[in-house]
Design a protein around this motif. Structure first.
Motif, mmCIF file in Angstrom:
data_model
loop_
_atom_site.group_PDB
_atom_site.id
_atom_site.type_symbol
_atom_site.label_atom_id
_atom_site.label_comp_id
_atom_site.label_asym_id
_atom_site.label_seq_id
_atom_site.Cartn_x
_atom_site.Cartn_y
_atom_site.Cartn_z
ATOM 1 N N GLU A 17 0.654 -1.092 0.085
ATOM 2 C CA GLU A 17 0.072 -0.043 0.033
ATOM 3 C C GLU A 17 0.967 1.373 0.009
ATOM 4 O O GLU A 17 0.601 2.320 -0.735
ATOM 5 C CB GLU A 17 -0.956 0.061 1.264
ATOM 6 N N LYS A 18 1.938 1.079 0.706
ATOM 7 C CA LYS A 18 2.706 2.360 1.149
ATOM 8 C C LYS A 18 3.183 2.561 -0.539
ATOM 9 O O LYS A 18 3.444 3.696 -0.927
ATOM 10 C CB LYS A 18 3.912 2.299 1.849
ATOM 11 N N GLN A 23 4.301 6.197 -0.546
ATOM 12 C CA GLN A 23 5.001 6.718 0.559
ATOM 13 C C GLN A 23 6.285 6.109 0.620
ATOM 14 O O GLN A 23 6.655 4.890 0.343
ATOM 15 C CB GLN A 23 3.921 6.297 1.631
ATOM 16 N N ARG A 24 7.146 6.704 1.608
ATOM 17 C CA ARG A 24 8.624 6.253 1.667
ATOM 18 C C ARG A 24 8.382 5.159 2.933
ATOM 19 O O ARG A 24 7.889 4.943 3.836
ATOM 20 C CB ARG A 24 9.296 7.317 2.593
ATOM 21 N N ASP A 29 10.442 -1.743 7.338
ATOM 22 C CA ASP A 29 10.071 -2.195 6.130
ATOM 23 C C ASP A 29 10.916 -2.916 5.370
ATOM 24 O O ASP A 29 10.771 -3.966 4.850
ATOM 25 C CB ASP A 29 9.327 -0.985 5.375
ATOM 26 N N GLY A 30 12.158 -2.276 5.521
ATOM 27 C CA GLY A 30 13.419 -2.591 4.600
ATOM 28 C C GLY A 30 13.714 -4.143 5.204
ATOM 29 O O GLY A 30 14.112 -5.023 4.727
ATOM 30 N N GLU A 48 7.036 -2.628 -10.431
ATOM 31 C CA GLU A 48 5.984 -1.500 -10.513
ATOM 32 C C GLU A 48 6.792 -0.081 -10.491
ATOM 33 O O GLU A 48 6.433 0.801 -11.189
ATOM 34 C CB GLU A 48 5.021 -1.697 -9.784
ATOM 35 N N VAL A 49 7.773 -0.036 -9.482
ATOM 36 C CA VAL A 49 8.438 1.269 -9.155
ATOM 37 C C VAL A 49 9.121 1.407 -10.501
ATOM 38 O O VAL A 49 9.271 2.890 -11.012
ATOM 39 C CB VAL A 49 9.016 1.165 -8.055
ATOM 40 N N ALA A 50 9.827 0.471 -10.868
ATOM 41 C CA ALA A 50 10.632 1.004 -12.012
ATOM 42 C C ALA A 50 9.931 1.272 -13.308
ATOM 43 O O ALA A 50 10.392 2.478 -14.096
ATOM 44 C CB ALA A 50 11.589 -0.512 -12.327
ATOM 45 N N MET A 51 8.951 0.629 -13.436
ATOM 46 C CA MET A 51 7.875 1.024 -14.649
ATOM 47 C C MET A 51 7.602 2.390 -14.610
ATOM 48 O O MET A 51 7.469 3.314 -15.442
ATOM 49 C CB MET A 51 6.891 -0.153 -14.851
ATOM 50 N N ARG A 52 7.220 2.797 -13.284
ATOM 51 C CA ARG A 52 6.747 4.118 -13.039
ATOM 52 C C ARG A 52 7.677 5.150 -13.529
ATOM 53 O O ARG A 52 7.407 6.205 -13.841
ATOM 54 C CB ARG A 52 6.339 4.178 -11.668
#
Ligand code: SF4
Length: 367
Positions: A17-18, A23-24, A29-30, A48-52
């Motif tokens: 969700e973050k 959200q950072r 989390d890591g 997903e992040v890389a594609m964004r």
């Protein structure tokens, strides 16, 4: 389109969700992601992040790695590249000798020299200035990405100049970017245990901060897979993230998988493929303010690099020509790769190869 299926694990679901809401991620989390064995979810989320950030584009560069000297006053436990002055195999090339080496291997597609080496205390700072100047004079069109932050700190010590003055002297003769090496793990405890007797954590970061303030964009690495804890890896990423918040000067984050040859470092095994992929994916998720994460084929192999391009990596490095440091430490991979093979590798992962310059300006898109 969201491709990560909802996780039944509440902490993983909260991380999903973050990330989806921009959200950072926190230290907890890591560390949780490292403890999880759900590589597919972590990898898909990173994708997903890389594609964004970069769409399907994966970047590479035609470059050459150059090593002026392997004589080094430091004794990092994991290093098999360094030599003492006078030891068999020790060398220090003059600018002219380096030019002769480059002329033997150069072709017109090369647009970057990646220059690193030992901290040789038997030559003055002027040697390092003159070496760059000679290269720039002979190959004015090639970008000089030279020296690590640890080398800049060493130059400062032998010259008595500040970081700013050292960088300015090097910029006058053509320095355009710093390499990312010397970071290892940004933990003073780790550095003490691994006998990293060179720039400490704050000095490494200070050099990059100073470079960014002078207008240089730089690279940064993390050498993982020995005695460090997972928390130390995440804290390392957070050090980088904090500096990036302050300066926005880093172009790329480069996770470097430790090579296992040196018994002094107590490393008996290579990192597993699982560990390498997880580290690339977690780097992508933690470093929300860095545009690119690199998959470095020299250390993780060509096949795994291809998979990493679907789990958060958007840079496949470059042609290199003849890598020496990781191979001295036991890398089993080729010392370089051709442009054609890099394009094949990237296309094989369903991505669009983009030839870039040092600063990620696009030179050619291979649709
Ligand atoms: S890693 Fe670099 S600084 Fe450390 S011993 Fe090797 S050459 Fe020297």
């Amino acid at each position: 389109m969201n491709i990560v299926i909802p996780s039944e694990n509440t902490q993983m679901q909260s991380i999903i969700e973050k990330v989806r809401h921009g959200q950072r991620l926190s230290l907890e989390d890591g560390v949780f992601l490292y403890q999880s064995d759900d590589l597919l979810t972590i990898g898909q989320l990173a994708n997903e992040v890389a594609m964004r950030k970069n769409g399907k584009k994966v970047y590479f560069i035609e470059n050459m790695s150059l090593y002026f000297t392997n004589v080094c006053e430091a004794h990092c436990a994991f290093c098999n590249f360094r030599k003492d002055e006078g030891q068999e195999g020790a060398y220090t090339l003059s600018g002219q000798q380096m030019i002769e080496y480059v002329e033997q291997h150069f072709h017109p597609g090369v647009r970057e020299f990646h220059i690193v080496g030992g901290h040789n205390p038997h030559v003055p700072f002027q040697y390092y200035v003159d070496s760059l100047a000679a290269l720039k004079q002979r190959f004015p069109e090639v970008t000089l990405k030279a020296y690590t932050a640890a080398e800049i700190d060493f130059f400062s010590r032998i010259s008595g100049l500040s970081y700013k003055e050292v960088l300015q002297e090097l910029m006058k003769v053509g320095l355009e970017s710093l390499t990312g090496g010397g970071a290892e793990i940004l933990s003073d405890q780790y550095r003490k245990k691994m006998r990293v007797d060179k720039a400490d954590v704050s000095q490494y970061l200070d050099v990059h901060r100073t470079a960014h303030q002078l207008g240089l964009r730089t690279h940064t690495t993390m050498l993982y897979g020995s005695i460090e804890t997972k928390e130390e890896r995440i804290r390392h990423m957070m050090h980088v993230r904090e500096l990036q918040d302050e300066t926005n000067g880093f172009l790329v984050f480069i996770p470097l998988s430790m090579q296992p040859i040196n018994p002094r470092a107590g490393i008996r095994r290579r990192n597993s493929a699982f560990e390498d992929l997880k580290t690339i994916a977690i780097s992508r998720l933690m470093l929300d303010n860095i545009q690119h994460i690199k998959a470095y084929f020299i250390n993780i192999g060509v096949q795994l690099t291809q998979v990493a391009l679907t789990m958060g990596a958007s840079d496949a490095h470059g042609t290199i020509v003849k890598e020496k440091i990781s191979h001295a430490a036991g890398a089993l991979t080729p010392e370089g790769i051709t442009r054609e093979d890099l394009i094949w590798l990237i296309k094989g992962a369903g991505r669009i190869p983009v030839e870039r310059d040092t600063f990620y300006n696009e030179i050619k898109v291979y649709e």
